[in-house]
Design an enzyme around this catalytic site. Sequence first.
Site, PDB file in Angstrom:
ATOM      1  CE1 TYR A 121      -3.849   2.791   0.658  1.00 33.27           C
ATOM      2  CE2 TYR A 121      -2.548   3.283   2.833  1.00 33.27           C
ATOM      3  CZ  TYR A 121      -3.359   3.164   1.197  1.00 33.27           C
ATOM      4  OH  TYR A 121      -4.038   4.887   1.364  1.00 33.27           O
ATOM      5  CG  HIS A 159      -6.983   4.842  -0.770  1.00 35.41           C
ATOM      6  ND1 HIS A 159      -6.523   3.767   0.207  1.00 35.41           N
ATOM      7  CD2 HIS A 159      -8.193   3.551  -0.889  1.00 35.41           C
ATOM      8  CE1 HIS A 159      -7.093   3.215   0.479  1.00 35.41           C
ATOM      9  NE2 HIS A 159      -8.476   2.904   0.232  1.00 35.41           N
ATOM     10  CG  ASN A 164      -5.147  13.754  -6.851  1.00 30.49           C
ATOM     11  OD1 ASN A 164      -4.208  14.956  -8.208  1.00 30.49           O
ATOM     12  ND2 ASN A 164      -3.740  13.801  -5.831  1.00 30.49           N
ATOM     13  CB  ALA A 167      -2.658  11.270  -8.183  1.00 26.46           C
ATOM     14  CE1 TYR A 171       0.497   6.119  -7.674  1.00 25.04           C
ATOM     15  CE2 TYR A 171      -0.293   7.545  -7.517  1.00 25.04           C
ATOM     16  CZ  TYR A 171       0.696   7.299  -6.715  1.00 25.04           C
ATOM     17  OH  TYR A 171       1.059   7.940  -5.643  1.00 25.04           O
TER      18      TYR A 171
END
Length: 204
Positions: A121, A159, A164, A167, A171
């Site tokens: 995580y 998370h 956003n 982000a 990713y």
Amino acid sequence: MAIVNSLSDREASLQLFVSFFVLTTPDLSPLRSRRTRFSEQPASAMGTGREASVSLDGVRDKNMMQLKKLNTVLFPVRYNDKYYADAISSGEFTKLAYYSDICVGAIACRLETKGGTMRVYIMTLGVLAPYRGIGIGSKLLNHVLDMCTKQNVSEIYLHVQTNNEDAIKFYKKFGFDITDTIPDYYINIEPRDCYVVTKSFAQI
């Protein structure tokens, strides 16, 4: 801006490139110690034309203050002791990034077990504003992804607040996908919903 005294997993999930703060602070002094240098590729920051190498270093008790200082600048929350204990326990999955011996970014992860397999995580990933755009965030994430492959991790996830977009785009470049939406995940920020963003690995 109010700073909370402790942090739940929900509140700990403010992720990449939060821009509430844009400059380094005077007490982010360089940490000059032995570090594993992962790349000698030159990088240029802030349009100065300066060339410098970016290196990564593990997080230990003796340099934990560097991570704490970064988090103070990058994120509008105060992380609790469990966050830092998880970061140290993750070993190679938590790294500080240095530009010319100045600590400018970090990735902090927590190791978990699900169904008998290990997963990772991402608690936080951030780079100081003047040093963004030169690949430091990518270097940090790539290191963790390489470790996932080497250690036969089943998946890595985080998370991300639903608005956003930067982000999410970042990713997705690394093979992450939105796998779930959690309503009212965040407590003190709007929008309160988040995406679960996940990358799975083939098991050997």
